[in-house]
Design a protein around this motif. Sequence first.
Motif, PDB file in Angstrom:
ATOM      1  N   THR A 292      44.541  53.321 -11.926  1.00 25.48           N
ATOM      2  CA  THR A 292      44.294  54.673 -10.968  1.00 25.48           C
ATOM      3  C   THR A 292      42.707  54.504 -10.660  1.00 25.48           C
ATOM      4  O   THR A 292      42.363  55.061  -9.569  1.00 25.48           O
ATOM      5  N   GLU A 293      41.851  54.121 -11.603  1.00 26.86           N
ATOM      6  CA  GLU A 293      40.512  53.875 -11.467  1.00 26.86           C
ATOM      7  C   GLU A 293      40.025  52.991 -10.409  1.00 26.86           C
ATOM      8  O   GLU A 293      39.293  53.231  -9.461  1.00 26.86           O
ATOM      9  N   VAL A 294      40.790  52.091 -10.358  1.00 25.73           N
ATOM     10  CA  VAL A 294      40.628  50.544  -9.328  1.00 25.73           C
ATOM     11  C   VAL A 294      41.159  51.292  -8.064  1.00 25.73           C
ATOM     12  O   VAL A 294      40.416  51.226  -7.136  1.00 25.73           O
ATOM     13  N   GLU A 295      42.240  52.101  -7.875  1.00 22.10           N
ATOM     14  CA  GLU A 295      42.715  52.522  -6.960  1.00 22.10           C
ATOM     15  C   GLU A 295      41.670  53.655  -6.238  1.00 22.10           C
ATOM     16  O   GLU A 295      41.303  53.644  -5.079  1.00 22.10           O
ATOM     17  N   ARG A 296      41.054  54.401  -7.098  1.00 22.35           N
ATOM     18  CA  ARG A 296      40.152  55.393  -6.671  1.00 22.35           C
ATOM     19  C   ARG A 296      38.651  54.720  -6.320  1.00 22.35           C
ATOM     20  O   ARG A 296      38.325  55.067  -5.178  1.00 22.35           O
ATOM     21  N   LEU A 297      38.285  53.725  -6.961  1.00 26.58           N
ATOM     22  CA  LEU A 297      37.304  52.987  -6.534  1.00 26.58           C
ATOM     23  C   LEU A 297      37.651  52.464  -5.075  1.00 26.58           C
ATOM     24  O   LEU A 297      36.538  52.262  -4.032  1.00 26.58           O
ATOM     25  N   ARG A 298      38.620  51.765  -4.759  1.00 28.22           N
ATOM     26  CA  ARG A 298      38.870  51.283  -3.469  1.00 28.22           C
ATOM     27  C   ARG A 298      38.962  52.176  -2.454  1.00 28.22           C
ATOM     28  O   ARG A 298      38.509  51.760  -1.385  1.00 28.22           O
ATOM     29  N   LEU A 299      39.529  53.265  -2.749  1.00 28.52           N
ATOM     30  CA  LEU A 299      39.663  54.425  -1.727  1.00 28.52           C
ATOM     31  C   LEU A 299      38.041  54.824  -1.426  1.00 28.52           C
ATOM     32  O   LEU A 299      37.638  55.173  -0.219  1.00 28.52           O
ATOM     33  N   MET A 300      37.310  54.954  -2.529  1.00 27.23           N
ATOM     34  CA  MET A 300      35.826  55.097  -2.120  1.00 27.23           C
ATOM     35  C   MET A 300      35.003  54.497  -1.249  1.00 27.23           C
ATOM     36  O   MET A 300      34.524  54.714  -0.509  1.00 27.23           O
ATOM     37  N   ALA A 301      35.355  52.951  -1.702  1.00 27.45           N
ATOM     38  CA  ALA A 301      34.713  51.755  -0.948  1.00 27.45           C
ATOM     39  C   ALA A 301      35.100  51.911   0.527  1.00 27.45           C
ATOM     40  O   ALA A 301      34.365  51.687   1.415  1.00 27.45           O
ATOM     41  N   GLN A 302      36.419  52.393   0.691  1.00 25.24           N
ATOM     42  CA  GLN A 302      37.121  52.431   2.167  1.00 25.24           C
ATOM     43  C   GLN A 302      36.269  53.605   2.965  1.00 25.24           C
ATOM     44  O   GLN A 302      36.011  53.244   4.042  1.00 25.24           O
ATOM     45  N   LYS A 303      36.211  54.571   2.229  1.00 24.00           N
ATOM     46  CA  LYS A 303      35.543  56.009   2.811  1.00 24.00           C
ATOM     47  C   LYS A 303      34.142  55.341   2.944  1.00 24.00           C
ATOM     48  O   LYS A 303      33.755  55.729   4.283  1.00 24.00           O
ATOM     49  N   LEU A 304      33.447  55.030   2.187  1.00 17.32           N
ATOM     50  CA  LEU A 304      32.179  54.293   2.546  1.00 17.32           C
ATOM     51  C   LEU A 304      31.981  53.523   3.681  1.00 17.32           C
ATOM     52  O   LEU A 304      31.142  53.543   4.580  1.00 17.32           O
ATOM     53  N   ARG A 305      32.767  52.384   3.764  1.00 20.14           N
ATOM     54  CA  ARG A 305      32.796  51.570   4.791  1.00 20.14           C
ATOM     55  C   ARG A 305      33.049  52.346   6.072  1.00 20.14           C
ATOM     56  O   ARG A 305      32.264  52.016   7.229  1.00 20.14           O
ATOM     57  N   SER A 306      34.170  53.158   6.312  1.00 19.32           N
ATOM     58  CA  SER A 306      34.068  54.094   7.494  1.00 19.32           C
ATOM     59  C   SER A 306      33.117  54.981   7.737  1.00 19.32           C
ATOM     60  O   SER A 306      32.856  54.886   9.043  1.00 19.32           O
ATOM     61  N   GLU A 307      32.480  55.399   6.935  1.00 19.90           N
ATOM     62  CA  GLU A 307      31.490  56.329   7.307  1.00 19.90           C
ATOM     63  C   GLU A 307      30.135  55.462   7.800  1.00 19.90           C
ATOM     64  O   GLU A 307      29.427  55.721   8.666  1.00 19.90           O
ATOM     65  N   ALA A 308      30.096  54.108   7.098  1.00 17.30           N
ATOM     66  CA  ALA A 308      28.953  53.394   7.540  1.00 17.30           C
ATOM     67  C   ALA A 308      29.212  52.745   9.095  1.00 17.30           C
ATOM     68  O   ALA A 308      28.431  52.823   9.765  1.00 17.30           O
ATOM     69  N   ALA A 309      30.652  52.556   9.240  1.00 17.66           N
ATOM     70  CA  ALA A 309      30.833  52.070  10.437  1.00 17.66           C
ATOM     71  C   ALA A 309      30.463  53.231  11.779  1.00 17.66           C
ATOM     72  O   ALA A 309      30.278  52.963  12.804  1.00 17.66           O
ATOM     73  N   LEU A 310      30.985  54.465  11.504  1.00 17.84           N
ATOM     74  CA  LEU A 310      30.717  55.732  12.238  1.00 17.84           C
ATOM     75  C   LEU A 310      29.229  55.747  12.412  1.00 17.84           C
ATOM     76  O   LEU A 310      28.829  55.905  13.653  1.00 17.84           O
ATOM     77  N   LEU A 311      28.578  55.720  11.578  1.00 17.96           N
ATOM     78  CA  LEU A 311      26.875  55.864  11.651  1.00 17.96           C
ATOM     79  C   LEU A 311      26.540  54.841  12.538  1.00 17.96           C
ATOM     80  O   LEU A 311      25.820  54.773  13.383  1.00 17.96           O
ATOM     81  N   GLU A 312      26.884  53.427  12.240  1.00 14.59           N
ATOM     82  CA  GLU A 312      26.464  52.553  13.186  1.00 14.59           C
ATOM     83  C   GLU A 312      26.760  52.706  14.699  1.00 14.59           C
ATOM     84  O   GLU A 312      26.287  52.282  15.568  1.00 14.59           O
ATOM     85  N   ALA A 313      28.010  53.339  14.639  1.00 12.26           N
ATOM     86  CA  ALA A 313      28.705  53.504  16.271  1.00 12.26           C
ATOM     87  C   ALA A 313      27.790  54.844  16.761  1.00 12.26           C
ATOM     88  O   ALA A 313      27.401  54.769  17.967  1.00 12.26           O
ATOM     89  N   GLU A 314      27.366  55.570  15.887  1.00 11.74           N
ATOM     90  CA  GLU A 314      26.484  56.691  16.472  1.00 11.74           C
ATOM     91  C   GLU A 314      25.041  56.300  16.814  1.00 11.74           C
ATOM     92  O   GLU A 314      24.513  56.594  17.914  1.00 11.74           O
ATOM     93  N   ARG A 315      24.597  55.498  15.940  1.00  6.26           N
ATOM     94  CA  ARG A 315      23.168  54.785  16.313  1.00  6.26           C
ATOM     95  C   ARG A 315      23.256  53.903  17.352  1.00  6.26           C
ATOM     96  O   ARG A 315      22.284  54.172  18.432  1.00  6.26           O
ATOM     97  N   ALA A 316      24.207  53.062  17.761  1.00  3.51           N
ATOM     98  CA  ALA A 316      24.455  52.216  18.919  1.00  3.51           C
ATOM     99  C   ALA A 316      24.558  53.360  20.260  1.00  3.51           C
ATOM    100  O   ALA A 316      23.933  52.985  21.287  1.00  3.51           O
ATOM    101  N   GLU A 317      25.366  54.280  20.088  1.00  3.32           N
ATOM    102  CA  GLU A 317      25.314  55.341  21.223  1.00  3.32           C
ATOM    103  C   GLU A 317      23.919  56.104  21.531  1.00  3.32           C
ATOM    104  O   GLU A 317      23.723  55.981  22.561  1.00  3.32           O
ATOM    105  N   GLU A 318      23.466  56.384  20.332  1.00  2.00           N
ATOM    106  CA  GLU A 318      21.860  57.032  20.645  1.00  2.00           C
ATOM    107  C   GLU A 318      20.888  56.130  21.243  1.00  2.00           C
ATOM    108  O   GLU A 318      20.428  56.487  22.304  1.00  2.00           O
ATOM    109  N   VAL A 319      20.999  54.746  20.892  1.00  6.19           N
ATOM    110  CA  VAL A 319      20.113  53.797  21.545  1.00  6.19           C
ATOM    111  C   VAL A 319      20.526  53.566  22.989  1.00  6.19           C
ATOM    112  O   VAL A 319      19.851  53.716  24.069  1.00  6.19           O
TER     113      VAL A 319
END
Length: 119
Positions: free
Chosen positions: A3-30
């Motif tokens: 369950t700990e492994v699964e929780r970390l995997r989900l956290m990592a996935q969430k962080l990756r999608s947030e990072a991708a979103l920020l990157e997309a927003e930054r590209a949009e701003e530029v």
Amino acid sequence: GSTEVERLRLMAQKLRSEAALLEAERAEEVMTMTEKDFRKFDLNGDGVISLDELKAGLEKTWKSDIPENRIIKLMRDFDKNSDGALQLEEFVTIERFRNRLEALVSEEKTEVLEAQKAA
């Protein structure tokens, strides 16, 4: 354990999608900033930046005169379809224009030094 492994995997996935979103927003701003600058430079509103408009726009932005020969080189560097003007997709950030201009000045100095050595 699993369950700990699964929780970390989900956290990592969430962080990756947030990072991708920020990157997309930054590209949009530029892109938005670049479009705004493009419209500012496009003095006659014809949808392209002419040599004169590029010169006027950069000089106004940087509050300094830029020799015509450097503007011509800048235009040549970024005018991908060689029609003598910059379309929006060819127009780059002010920062990229500045970096290229600094490189041109540096190349010119090197050429002058080389010529002096050869003389």
